[in-house]
Design an enzyme around this catalytic site. Structure first.
Site, PDB file in Angstrom:
ATOM      1  N   LYS A  65     -27.410  16.785  -7.956  1.00  0.00           N
ATOM      2  CA  LYS A  65     -28.669  17.543  -7.941  1.00  0.00           C
ATOM      3  C   LYS A  65     -29.584  17.240  -9.127  1.00  0.00           C
ATOM      4  O   LYS A  65     -30.800  17.214  -8.982  1.00  0.00           O
ATOM      5  CB  LYS A  65     -28.373  19.046  -7.920  1.00  0.00           C
ATOM      6  CG  LYS A  65     -27.753  19.551  -6.623  1.00  0.00           C
ATOM      7  CD  LYS A  65     -27.653  21.064  -6.721  1.00  0.00           C
ATOM      8  CE  LYS A  65     -26.806  21.674  -5.647  1.00  0.00           C
ATOM      9  NZ  LYS A  65     -26.799  23.151  -5.740  1.00  0.00           N
ATOM     10  N   ASP A 101     -32.599  26.743  -3.322  1.00  0.00           N
ATOM     11  CA  ASP A 101     -31.694  27.862  -3.645  1.00  0.00           C
ATOM     12  C   ASP A 101     -32.506  29.074  -4.112  1.00  0.00           C
ATOM     13  O   ASP A 101     -32.131  30.216  -3.853  1.00  0.00           O
ATOM     14  CB  ASP A 101     -30.706  27.463  -4.751  1.00  0.00           C
ATOM     15  CG  ASP A 101     -29.544  26.647  -4.197  1.00  0.00           C
ATOM     16  OD1 ASP A 101     -29.289  26.717  -2.983  1.00  0.00           O
ATOM     17  OD2 ASP A 101     -28.902  25.926  -4.985  1.00  0.00           O
TER      18      ASP A 101
HETATM   19  P1  NDP Z   1     -21.676  26.498 -12.517  1.00  0.00           P
HETATM   20  O1  NDP Z   1     -20.409  25.755 -12.712  1.00  0.00           O
HETATM   21  O2  NDP Z   1     -22.960  25.878 -12.946  1.00  0.00           O
HETATM   22  O3  NDP Z   1     -21.561  27.921 -13.290  1.00  0.00           O
HETATM   23  C1  NDP Z   1     -20.407  28.700 -13.163  1.00  0.00           C
HETATM   24  C2  NDP Z   1     -20.611  30.064 -13.827  1.00  0.00           C
HETATM   25  O4  NDP Z   1     -19.406  30.821 -13.651  1.00  0.00           O
HETATM   26  C3  NDP Z   1     -20.864  29.995 -15.330  1.00  0.00           C
HETATM   27  O5  NDP Z   1     -21.670  31.061 -15.725  1.00  0.00           O
HETATM   28  C4  NDP Z   1     -19.451  30.150 -15.887  1.00  0.00           C
HETATM   29  O6  NDP Z   1     -19.411  30.661 -17.202  1.00  0.00           O
HETATM   30  C5  NDP Z   1     -18.880  31.180 -14.941  1.00  0.00           C
HETATM   31  N1  NDP Z   1     -17.424  31.140 -14.924  1.00  0.00           N
HETATM   32  C6  NDP Z   1     -16.626  30.220 -14.342  1.00  0.00           C
HETATM   33  N2  NDP Z   1     -15.330  30.514 -14.557  1.00  0.00           N
HETATM   34  C7  NDP Z   1     -15.307  31.645 -15.320  1.00  0.00           C
HETATM   35  C8  NDP Z   1     -14.264  32.442 -15.861  1.00  0.00           C
HETATM   36  N3  NDP Z   1     -12.967  32.140 -15.675  1.00  0.00           N
HETATM   37  N4  NDP Z   1     -14.617  33.553 -16.571  1.00  0.00           N
HETATM   38  C9  NDP Z   1     -15.922  33.867 -16.754  1.00  0.00           C
HETATM   39  N5  NDP Z   1     -16.951  33.142 -16.261  1.00  0.00           N
HETATM   40  C10 NDP Z   1     -16.649  32.043 -15.552  1.00  0.00           C
HETATM   41  O7  NDP Z   1     -21.711  26.890 -10.979  1.00  0.00           O
HETATM   42  P2  NDP Z   1     -22.968  27.288 -10.072  1.00  0.00           P
HETATM   43  O8  NDP Z   1     -23.884  28.122 -10.898  1.00  0.00           O
HETATM   44  O9  NDP Z   1     -23.504  26.094  -9.413  1.00  0.00           O
HETATM   45  O10 NDP Z   1     -22.258  28.160  -8.909  1.00  0.00           O
HETATM   46  C11 NDP Z   1     -21.664  29.410  -9.209  1.00  0.00           C
HETATM   47  C12 NDP Z   1     -21.156  30.054  -7.927  1.00  0.00           C
HETATM   48  O11 NDP Z   1     -22.222  30.292  -7.037  1.00  0.00           O
HETATM   49  C13 NDP Z   1     -20.143  29.206  -7.142  1.00  0.00           C
HETATM   50  O12 NDP Z   1     -19.134  30.063  -6.695  1.00  0.00           O
HETATM   51  C14 NDP Z   1     -20.940  28.672  -5.978  1.00  0.00           C
HETATM   52  O13 NDP Z   1     -20.140  28.463  -4.833  1.00  0.00           O
HETATM   53  C15 NDP Z   1     -21.913  29.818  -5.742  1.00  0.00           C
HETATM   54  N6  NDP Z   1     -23.166  29.375  -5.118  1.00  0.00           N
HETATM   55  C16 NDP Z   1     -23.554  29.963  -3.945  1.00  0.00           C
HETATM   56  C17 NDP Z   1     -24.726  29.590  -3.338  1.00  0.00           C
HETATM   57  C18 NDP Z   1     -25.127  30.227  -2.045  1.00  0.00           C
HETATM   58  O14 NDP Z   1     -25.947  29.640  -1.337  1.00  0.00           O
HETATM   59  N7  NDP Z   1     -24.629  31.410  -1.733  1.00  0.00           N
HETATM   60  C19 NDP Z   1     -25.593  28.542  -3.908  1.00  0.00           C
HETATM   61  C20 NDP Z   1     -25.102  28.012  -5.174  1.00  0.00           C
HETATM   62  C21 NDP Z   1     -23.924  28.415  -5.739  1.00  0.00           C
HETATM   63  P3  NDP Z   1     -19.413  29.629 -18.480  1.00  0.00           P
HETATM   64  O15 NDP Z   1     -20.826  29.202 -18.668  1.00  0.00           O
HETATM   65  O16 NDP Z   1     -18.888  30.468 -19.591  1.00  0.00           O
HETATM   66  O17 NDP Z   1     -18.487  28.487 -18.122  1.00  0.00           O
END
Ligand code: NDP
Length: 277
Positions: A65, A101
């Site tokens: 992306k 999105d």
């Molecule tokens: P990213 O990897 O960019 O971000 C992940 C986020 O989750 C960060 O804020 C990260 O925190 C946090 N996180 C992950 N693991 C943990 C943990 N163990 N404890 C605390 N925080 C955690 O992913 P995306 O933003 O691209 O996607 C996030 C979610 O959204 C996914 O589940 C994806 O499937 C969903 N999604 C759904 C969409 C839809 O159309 N419904 C569209 C896009 C995404 P940190 O920064 O501290 O690592």
């Protein structure tokens, strides 16, 4: 025949072919929507030869992306704000890109919780990743008074906050979000916590303002533990599948020339597939 596809690496998990295939069939369009598994080192070559490959455009998913934003000649405001393009089309031979999105998230709330954005004084967004970046941009565009971004990694939340006007947005640690919940009109989970195969989101809702709308962009499972807990406390809730369906609309309209609807039939089709997974 009009052809489009979704490009990613890997790509077998994508539900986009199911969504666009449903609309192609509904409209009776002479079209096709497929999957293209393209490795990162081959993405630039792929995207610059879309027309030669017979494509009107494509969706772009992980991990391409950000590169897609760099490859298109023109990107919409949401794509520039998020730093990522997920929808590409050809216009006069030029590659154009959008991030759908953002409108997908907003349209899902508009459809499921009409009026959600009137009197939106305070929104709390859990997470500061790619999806949070788009959602914060969308909430500010819709006039949210203050947005609180709560994230595990403080520096990532601070980076997101620094891209927005001072006074409209603040950052906090995920573990310290409790007090912000007291005044939240909207709570959005954009972390991957609560998704099938991921750790649970351990967030007590005791302090959450009683009228707050709670939404989770995770859609596997369809009702996350967060949504269930919120529903049992009497909060209105919106699941993440609506966002996935609504984000597909602008691309389909560009490529196939018809604006599709997100219907109950489509929701049920994709929900059943998620249920089987
Ligand atoms: P990213 O990897 O960019 O971000 C992940 C986020 O989750 C960060 O804020 C990260 O925190 C946090 N996180 C992950 N693991 C943990 C943990 N163990 N404890 C605390 N925080 C955690 O992913 P995306 O933003 O691209 O996607 C996030 C979610 O959204 C996914 O589940 C994806 O499937 C969903 N999604 C759904 C969409 C839809 O159309 N419904 C569209 C896009 C995404 P940190 O920064 O501290 O690592």
């Amino acid at each position: 025949m009009i052809r489009a596809c979704v490009v990613g690496w890997p790509i077998s998990h994508s539900r986009s072919p199911m969504i666009h295939g449903h609309w192609i069939e509904t409209f009776g369009i002479d079209g096709a929507y497929g999957r293209e598994a393209v490795a990162p080192e081959d993405f630039a070559g792929f995207i610059t030869t879309l027309a030669d490959r017979g494509y009107a455009g494509c969706n772009v998913t992980l991990p391409h992306k950000e590169q897609a934003l760099a490859m298109v000649e023109d990107a919409d405001a949401a794509a520039r704000a998020v730093g990522a393009v997920n929808t590409v089309w050809l216009e006069g031979g030029r590659l154009r890109g959008a991030n759908t999105d953002v409108p997908g998230f907003l349209a899902s709330l508009d459809a499921s919780a009409p009026g959600w954005d009137s009197g939106l004084d305070h929104a709390v967004v859990l997470g500061a990743g790619g999806a949070a970046r788009g959602i914060v941009h969308g909430l500010i565009e819709r006039g949210a008074g203050i947005v609180t971004v709560a994230n595990r990694s403080a520096d990532r939340a601070e980076r997101l906050v620094s891209d927005h006007p001072v006074g409209r947005i603040s950052a906090t640690a995920l573990a310290d979000v409790g007090p912000a919940l007291q005044t939240a009109d909207l709570l959005v989970n954009t972390t991957s916590l609560g998704m099938k195969g991921q750790p649970a989101l351990d967030l007590p809702l005791d302090s959450l303002k009683s009228s707050a709308l709670v939404t989770d962009i995770v859609y596997v499972p369809l009702e996350t533990d967060l949504l269930r807990a919120a529903r049992l406390r009497g909060h209105p809730t919106v699941g993440g599948l609506g966002m996935l369906l609504h984000q597909a609309v602008p691309g389909f309209a560009r490529w196939f020339g018809r604006t599709p609807a997100v219907t109950t039939a489509l929701y049920d089709l994709v929900a059943a597939d998620i249920g089987r997974s």
